[in-house]
Design a protein around this motif. Structure first.
Motif, mmCIF file in Angstrom:
data_model
loop_
_atom_site.group_PDB
_atom_site.id
_atom_site.type_symbol
_atom_site.label_atom_id
_atom_site.label_comp_id
_atom_site.label_asym_id
_atom_site.label_seq_id
_atom_site.Cartn_x
_atom_site.Cartn_y
_atom_site.Cartn_z
ATOM 1 N N LEU A 1 -38.503 -60.959 7.254
ATOM 2 C CA LEU A 1 -37.640 -60.929 8.301
ATOM 3 C C LEU A 1 -37.499 -62.379 8.820
ATOM 4 O O LEU A 1 -36.436 -62.420 9.552
ATOM 5 C CB LEU A 1 -38.230 -59.831 9.335
ATOM 6 C CG LEU A 1 -38.280 -58.641 8.950
ATOM 7 C CD1 LEU A 1 -38.937 -57.615 9.818
ATOM 8 C CD2 LEU A 1 -36.695 -58.150 8.720
ATOM 9 N N GLY B 1 -36.707 -54.276 11.049
ATOM 10 C CA GLY B 1 -37.960 -53.910 11.066
ATOM 11 C C GLY B 1 -38.344 -52.577 11.169
ATOM 12 O O GLY B 1 -39.107 -52.008 10.738
ATOM 13 N N THR C 1 -42.627 -57.524 12.451
ATOM 14 C CA THR C 1 -41.221 -57.831 12.739
ATOM 15 C C THR C 1 -41.376 -58.499 14.298
ATOM 16 O O THR C 1 -40.472 -59.394 14.668
ATOM 17 C CB THR C 1 -40.598 -56.348 13.038
ATOM 18 O OG1 THR C 1 -40.731 -55.589 11.899
ATOM 19 C CG2 THR C 1 -39.158 -56.307 13.493
#
Lengths: 332, 345
Positions: free
Chosen positions: A39, A59, A135
């Motif tokens: 991410l 996420g 995340t």
């Protein structure tokens, strides 16, 4: 520059997630690393908060997909159909809107991985928890390290764009100086094509900065105007390669063309480094010398002398535009 | 048409994943997800280079699996191993971000980095596992590449046509906006159309990457395709040049004299764009189309009536030189459009 900053963010994210992973040594902890590092690659040349929102939503979806895929893996057919549908949706969304291409890929990838590494109920909750933590880490690093300010972003984008414009003009003038364009047509065109596409991408980014609600957006709009004009003029100068049928004619003005391209290169380099003094006298003298050669020789030997006159006018326009850009870039 | 392409691509990849899961369940020698993941990764290819890029990605995955597994086996210090993962993954992502503008994911360095990360985080205890993984990766690659080639194969002709049509439509609108800018100074529309052309070119560039300029074998590449795409790009360059000219503030009285002839040219040029689009849509042309020769002759004749003939006198006025530049661009545009029409025969 963007690639370098992204790499630094990736490095910082990596150190954080690996530290947490090694420190706690809890089951399924590697999912923290996977989700955090992947991410961290999400990057939109757009609103800062859009980036954060995209990382957050991605996420959440990854966590959900990881959770469901784990249970789907208990039955082969169920898993096959589940991954069929998630792959279809993620690929469709990614291809339909390039903004989501990367995150859609991550959702698909991590779901597949989770299905292949299926675990019991306790561990799957831990797995989802680590994904969410990853995340959060990716979002935190994005917020803390180099949150972009319009002026900084504009500076960065302009620097890269001007460097590419410089490469483009050098390649175009190389065609006139080397005079083997007709033999190596595709080799030259591929270089020009790649640079044009990259420049267009930078122009789009500067355009996106110019429409933001901030005082610096006005400066971005001015610079966008100049950069677009410079790009158009350089493209116009490049059109000479189609109009002159016999490229050996360029031998007549080789010295002048070399002087012009070197002067343009020097100015664009100085602009990219924010060292321009707006002294374009070398470029101006190069254009005047080229004009002299046009009037004394090209007008007689050239099969269609008008094309050189047009190029001279374009060079003067380029000179003026570079001057205006140098003045506006002082505010950055 | 773009949606049809996207639907087919999505179905193909989903089917590959379906097959990979079934095959992996029965025949996988290591972790079954290697077959599925490899199938997904090798299918990240652009139009016209399915086999070549598929094989490239397979080689990258084999390399990362082998190297990652060996490193995990032989490097016993955890801190050193973690450091290697971090450095190698970051480096791969840097290469990917540096080289790609939009389609970050399609690059081999990023796929290599991602695979490497997965391998290192799921360490193997012995070399046998490495061979088992390579076996699974090979199976996944075969499934992915074959599915790409056999199920809804990318028909380069169809995709080529589908991707060129929006470009031609964008050019037609942009040309109209440029002429409007010339006469009415409406820069906003010209800039909007320019943005549309940029977006369309960027999209096309992602679907038809550099292969169109490459020499060497490509089963989908035909000289006609390459020539057509090169000519299409040339039109963009001419239009950008025209946009620059249109920004010049001509004397209204001077420009007014050419209004009818220029708009006549514009009308016929747009007819050509429409005709090209019709042919690419595999429709028959219902009426003839001008080759812009008469329109250009009319424009040049008008110009000679208004402006002194001698070259030395031409650059007495910026307006004269800029208008000559416009005529030169219109001539180039004509040549390119005629060439596009001939390439379609």
């Amino acid at each position: 520059m963007i690639a370098f900053q992204q790499s630094i963010r990736t490095l910082i994210t990596a150190f954080i997630v690996f530290f947490i992973y090694q420190y706690f040594k809890l089951p399924e902890g590697y999912w923290l690393i996977l989700s955090g590092l992947l991410l961290a690659q999400v990057y939109l040349k757009d609103l800062f908060w859009k980036n954060i929102f995209l990382i957050f939503i991605s996420g959440m979806i990854i966590a959900l997909n990881v959770f469901v895929a784990n249970f789907a893996a208990e039955n082969m057919l169920v898993l096959a159909f589940y991954l069929f549908f998630t792959t279809f949706i993620t690929v469709y969304v990614g291809l339909f809107n390039a903004t989501f291409l990367l995150t859609a890929f991550f959702i698909n990838l991590l779901g597949t991985l989770s299905a292949g590494l299926n675990v019991d109920d306790g561990d799957i909750v831990a797995r989802v928890g680590w994904v969410l933590l990853g995340t959060f880490v990716a979002m935190l690093v994005r917020i803390v390290f180099w949150p972009p300010r319009i002026k900084q972003e504009l500076k960065r984008e302009l620097d890269d764009c001007l460097s590419l414009l410089n490469e483009l003009q050098k390649d175009i003038f190389l065609i006139y100086l080397n005079r083997d364009y007709l033999d190596k047509h595709y080799a030259y065109e591929i270089e020009l094509h790649q640079k044009r596409m990259q420049i267009l991408a930078f122009i789009q980014t500067i355009r996106s900065l110019s429409i933001k609600k901030a005082p610096a957006a006005i400066l971005a709009k001015k610079c966008l105007g100049h950069v677009t004009n410079i790009y158009e003029i350089i493209i116009a100068l490049g059109n000479l390669r189609y109009r002159v049928k016999d490229h050996t004619t360029f031998e007549v003005c080789e010295k002048e063309l070399k002087k012009i391209t070197d002067a343009i290169s020097s100015e664009l380099t100085d602009l990219a480094k924010h060292k321009s003094t707006s002294d374009l006298s070398k470029l101006l003298s190069g254009i005047l010398e080229f004009e002299e050669v046009y009037r004394s020789t090209l007008i007689l030997v050239g099969s269609d002398p008008i094309v050189y006159l047009i190029s001279i006018r374009n060079l003067y326009a380029l000179h003026d535009e570079l001057k205006l850009l140098a003045d506006d870039m002082r505010e950055i | 048409m773009i949606r049809s392409y996207i639907t087919k691509r999505s179905l193909t990849r989903a089917l590959a994943v379906f097959i990979a899961v079934i095959v992996g369940h029965s025949y996988s020698l290591s972790e079954p997800f290697w077959i599925t993941i490899t199938a997904i990764l090798v299918m990240q290819t652009a139009v016209g280079v399915t086999l070549r890029q598929g094989v490239e990605r397979f080689v990258a995955i084999v390399f990362s699996v082998a190297m990652g597994t060996l490193l995990a086996i032989f490097v016993k210090q955890i801190v050193l191993l973690d450091f290697l993962i971090i450095v190698l993954f970051t480096f791969c992502c840097y290469l990917a971000a540096r080289d790609s503008t939009r389609y970050f994911m399609l690059t081999a360095p990023f796929l290599l980095g991602t695979t490497f990360l997965v391998v290192m985080l799921l360490p193997a205890q012995s070399g046998d596992v490495m061979y088992a993984r390579l076996y699974d990766v090979s199976m996944g690659a075969i499934i992915g590449i074959l599915t790409n080639l056999v199920i809804f194969p990318t028909r380069a002709d169809d995709e080529f046509r589908n991707n060129v049509i929006p470009v031609l439509k964008a050019y037609s609108s942009y040309l109209t906006a440029i002429i409007e800018l010339l006469f009415q100074h409406n820069n906003e529309n010209a800039e909007t159309q320019q943005v549309l052309v940029e977006d369309t070119l960027q999209t096309q560039s992602a679907f038809f990457p550099v292969w169109v300029y490459e020499r060497g074998f490509s089963y989908a590449l035909r000289p006609g395709h390459r020539h057509f795409l090169v000519m299409t790009e040339r039109v963009a360059q001419i239009l950008y040049s025209m946009h620059h000219i249109a920004r010049h503030k001509f004397e209204p009285e001077f420009l007014k004299q050419f209004h009818d002839t220029v708009y006549n040219y514009l009308r016929q040029a747009n007819n050509i764009f429409q005709a090209l689009t019709q042919v690419l849509n595999l429709n028959k042309l219902t009426e003839g189309v001008s080759d812009l020769n008469e329109e250009l002759i009319a424009l040049e004749k008008k110009f000679l009536e208004v402006v002194p003939v001698s070259l030395e006198l031409l650059d007495l006025s910026n307006d004269y030189v800029y208008f000559v530049a416009l005529i030169a661009d219109l001539k180039d545009l004509r040549a390119s459009l005629v060439s596009l029409g001939q390439a379609l025969r």
